[in-house]
Design a protein around this motif. Structure first.
Motif, short mmCIF file in Angstrom:
data_model
loop_
_atom_site.label_atom_id
_atom_site.label_comp_id
_atom_site.label_asym_id
_atom_site.label_seq_id
_atom_site.Cartn_x
_atom_site.Cartn_y
_atom_site.Cartn_z
N GLY A 9 55.11 45.56 39.34
CA GLY A 9 55.27 44.43 38.42
C GLY A 9 54.67 43.16 38.97
O GLY A 9 54.06 42.38 38.23
N LEU A 10 54.82 42.94 40.28
CA LEU A 10 54.25 41.75 40.90
C LEU A 10 52.71 41.80 40.90
O LEU A 10 52.05 40.80 40.64
N GLN A 11 52.18 42.99 41.18
CA GLN A 11 50.72 43.13 41.16
C GLN A 11 50.16 42.90 39.76
O GLN A 11 49.11 42.25 39.60
N LEU A 12 50.85 43.41 38.76
CA LEU A 12 50.41 43.20 37.39
C LEU A 12 50.47 41.72 37.03
O LEU A 12 49.55 41.19 36.37
N ALA A 13 51.53 41.04 37.45
CA ALA A 13 51.64 39.60 37.20
C ALA A 13 50.48 38.86 37.85
O ALA A 13 49.87 37.97 37.25
N ALA A 14 50.16 39.21 39.09
CA ALA A 14 49.05 38.57 39.79
C ALA A 14 47.74 38.82 39.08
O ALA A 14 46.85 37.97 39.04
N THR A 15 47.60 40.00 38.49
CA THR A 15 46.38 40.35 37.75
C THR A 15 46.23 39.48 36.51
O THR A 15 45.11 39.12 36.13
N LEU A 16 47.34 39.12 35.91
CA LEU A 16 47.29 38.27 34.71
C LEU A 16 46.78 36.87 35.04
O LEU A 16 46.19 36.21 34.19
N GLY A 17 47.02 36.41 36.25
CA GLY A 17 46.56 35.09 36.63
C GLY A 17 47.60 34.35 37.44
O GLY A 17 48.71 34.85 37.67
N ARG A 18 47.24 33.14 37.85
CA ARG A 18 48.22 32.37 38.63
C ARG A 18 49.40 31.95 37.76
O ARG A 18 50.55 31.98 38.20
N GLY A 78 44.17 48.66 40.97
CA GLY A 78 43.53 47.46 40.45
C GLY A 78 42.95 47.65 39.06
O GLY A 78 43.21 46.86 38.14
N VAL A 79 42.16 48.70 38.88
CA VAL A 79 41.54 48.96 37.57
C VAL A 79 42.62 49.21 36.52
O VAL A 79 42.51 48.75 35.38
N ARG A 80 43.67 49.92 36.91
CA ARG A 80 44.76 50.23 35.97
C ARG A 80 45.41 48.95 35.45
O ARG A 80 45.66 48.81 34.25
N TRP A 81 45.69 48.00 36.34
CA TRP A 81 46.33 46.76 35.89
C TRP A 81 45.38 45.94 35.02
O TRP A 81 45.82 45.36 34.01
N ASP A 83 43.01 47.11 33.14
CA ASP A 83 42.92 47.81 31.86
C ASP A 83 44.13 47.51 30.98
O ASP A 83 43.99 47.32 29.77
N ALA A 84 45.30 47.42 31.59
CA ALA A 84 46.50 47.08 30.83
C ALA A 84 46.39 45.66 30.25
O ALA A 84 46.80 45.42 29.11
N CYS A 85 45.83 44.75 31.03
CA CYS A 85 45.64 43.38 30.54
C CYS A 85 44.65 43.35 29.38
O CYS A 85 44.85 42.61 28.41
N VAL A 86 43.60 44.15 29.47
CA VAL A 86 42.62 44.24 28.39
C VAL A 86 43.30 44.69 27.10
O VAL A 86 43.15 44.09 26.03
N ARG A 87 44.06 45.76 27.19
CA ARG A 87 44.71 46.31 25.99
C ARG A 87 45.75 45.35 25.43
O ARG A 87 45.90 45.22 24.22
N MET A 88 46.45 44.66 26.32
CA MET A 88 47.44 43.69 25.86
C MET A 88 46.76 42.54 25.13
O MET A 88 47.18 42.14 24.03
N LEU A 89 45.69 41.99 25.70
CA LEU A 89 45.00 40.86 25.07
C LEU A 89 44.39 41.26 23.73
O LEU A 89 44.45 40.49 22.76
N HIS A 109 36.54 43.61 35.97
CA HIS A 109 37.34 44.18 37.07
C HIS A 109 37.92 45.55 36.71
O HIS A 109 38.37 46.28 37.62
N ALA A 110 37.89 45.89 35.42
CA ALA A 110 38.31 47.23 35.01
C ALA A 110 37.13 48.20 35.01
O ALA A 110 37.23 49.31 34.47
N ALA A 111 36.01 47.77 35.62
CA ALA A 111 34.81 48.60 35.74
C ALA A 111 34.21 48.95 34.38
O ALA A 111 33.70 50.06 34.17
N ARG A 112 34.26 48.00 33.45
CA ARG A 112 33.67 48.19 32.12
C ARG A 112 32.75 47.02 31.79
O ARG A 112 32.97 46.25 30.85
N PRO A 113 31.69 46.84 32.60
CA PRO A 113 30.84 45.65 32.47
C PRO A 113 30.14 45.52 31.13
O PRO A 113 29.96 44.41 30.63
#
Length: 297
Positions: A9-18, A78-81, A83-89, A109-113
């Motif tokens: 959960g903390l890693q996912l939060a960090a992935t979302l931003g500061r 990293g890619v998993r988190w 990707d979750a942010c992409v789908r959420m947005l 960062h989800a390796a989908r340039p």
């Protein structure tokens, strides 16, 4: 203390931003298939590693956030988190201003340039319209990285060069802006892409206008406008007409300037664009003032 099971959960939060929006965090967690402990936010606030905000919380230290991101990468998540942010947005925020850039960054960062190119382009445009040219340059740098080894001759590279020319011009780097405009124009003509050729010509014309070469600016902007004649009116066409009119006016041809801006006002009004109609009204005022018709202006 924060329990070890809180790491995902903390890693996912960090992935979302500061700064973390609580609703986004919960939705992204659901998308990722992880459970965020109900008391996790209270725990991190109690440990003083984050501060409360109206919409959630913000990490107190960027170093802590970067450490969490490294943990995610090293653990293979990293890619998993991202990707979750992409789908959420895409599911909840896709049409909000500022989301395009966020989406593009997560896609990189989800390796989908390839998927990141369009949202990063829109994100850079938003930064430019907000006057944040340094921020726009940063977004374009990331987009250039996302372009990767694709062929030099591509529409995506032409789009990149057009926006880079715009940013460089607005910060006063006219030689760099001219070089980017030339790159865009060469690519657009090789691709036989008239809308992109028009955009590149407009950038070249804007550089010439900024340099005080109004004759060259007028010729380039007229060529750009001619390529767009007959296409549905849009704001880019409107700005081309306004700049063309300004170049004509500054070059001393007030009759041509009046004709151009009058045409633009009619086109904007016909398609019901009040903002551009107002811009053309202001253009008419500037031409009238140049003629000494201060009451009309």
């Amino acid at each position: 203390r924060i329990g070890g099971g809180a790491a995902p959960g903390l890693q996912l939060a960090a992935t979302l931003g500061r700064a973390v929006d609580l609703g986004e965090w919960r939705t992204a967690a659901a998308v990722a298939g992880i459970k965020v402990p109900a008391d996790l936010m209270d725990a991190i606030l109690a440990e003083k590693v984050a501060v409360s905000t109206p919409s959630g919380f913000a990490f107190d230290s960027e170093l802590l956030r970067e450490s969490l991101l490294r943990q995610a990468e090293e653990g293979g998540d990293g890619v998993r988190w991202h990707d979750a942010c992409v789908r959420m947005l895409r599911a909840t925020r896709s049409h909000r201003r500022g989301v395009a850039e966020r989406l593009g960054r997560h896609l990189v960062h989800a390796a989908r340039p390839d998927e990141a190119l369009d949202p990063l382009y829109r994100g850079a445009q938003e930064r430019i319209s907000d006057g944040d040219f340094r921020g726009a340059a940063g977004v374009l740098e990331l987009r250039r990285m996302a372009l990767g080894p694709r062929p030099a001759l591509s529409r995506a590279r032409v789009d990149q060069a057009v926006l880079e020319s715009d940013v460089q011009r607005r910060v006063g780097r006219l030689d760099a802006a001219a070089s980017c405009a030339d790159e865009a124009l060469t690519g657009a003509r090789a691709l036989a892409d008239l809308p992109r050729e028009a955009a590149a010509l407009r950038m070249a014309g804007e550089v010439a206008r900024n340099r005080g070469d109004f004759a060259s600016a007028r010729a380039l902007l007229e060529e750009s406008a001619r390529l767009l004649e007959g296409s549905p009116y849009n704001t880019d066409y409107g700005w081309t007409l306004l700049s063309w009119s300004d170049a004509a006016m500054r070059g001393g041809d007030l009759d041509a300037a009046m004709e151009i801006v009058t045409t633009g006002r009619r086109l904007a009004a016909d398609c019901g664009d009040p903002l551009d109609t107002g811009r053309f009204e202001m253009g008419l005022g500037r031409v009238a003032r140049s003629r000494g018709l201060h009451r009309e202006a």
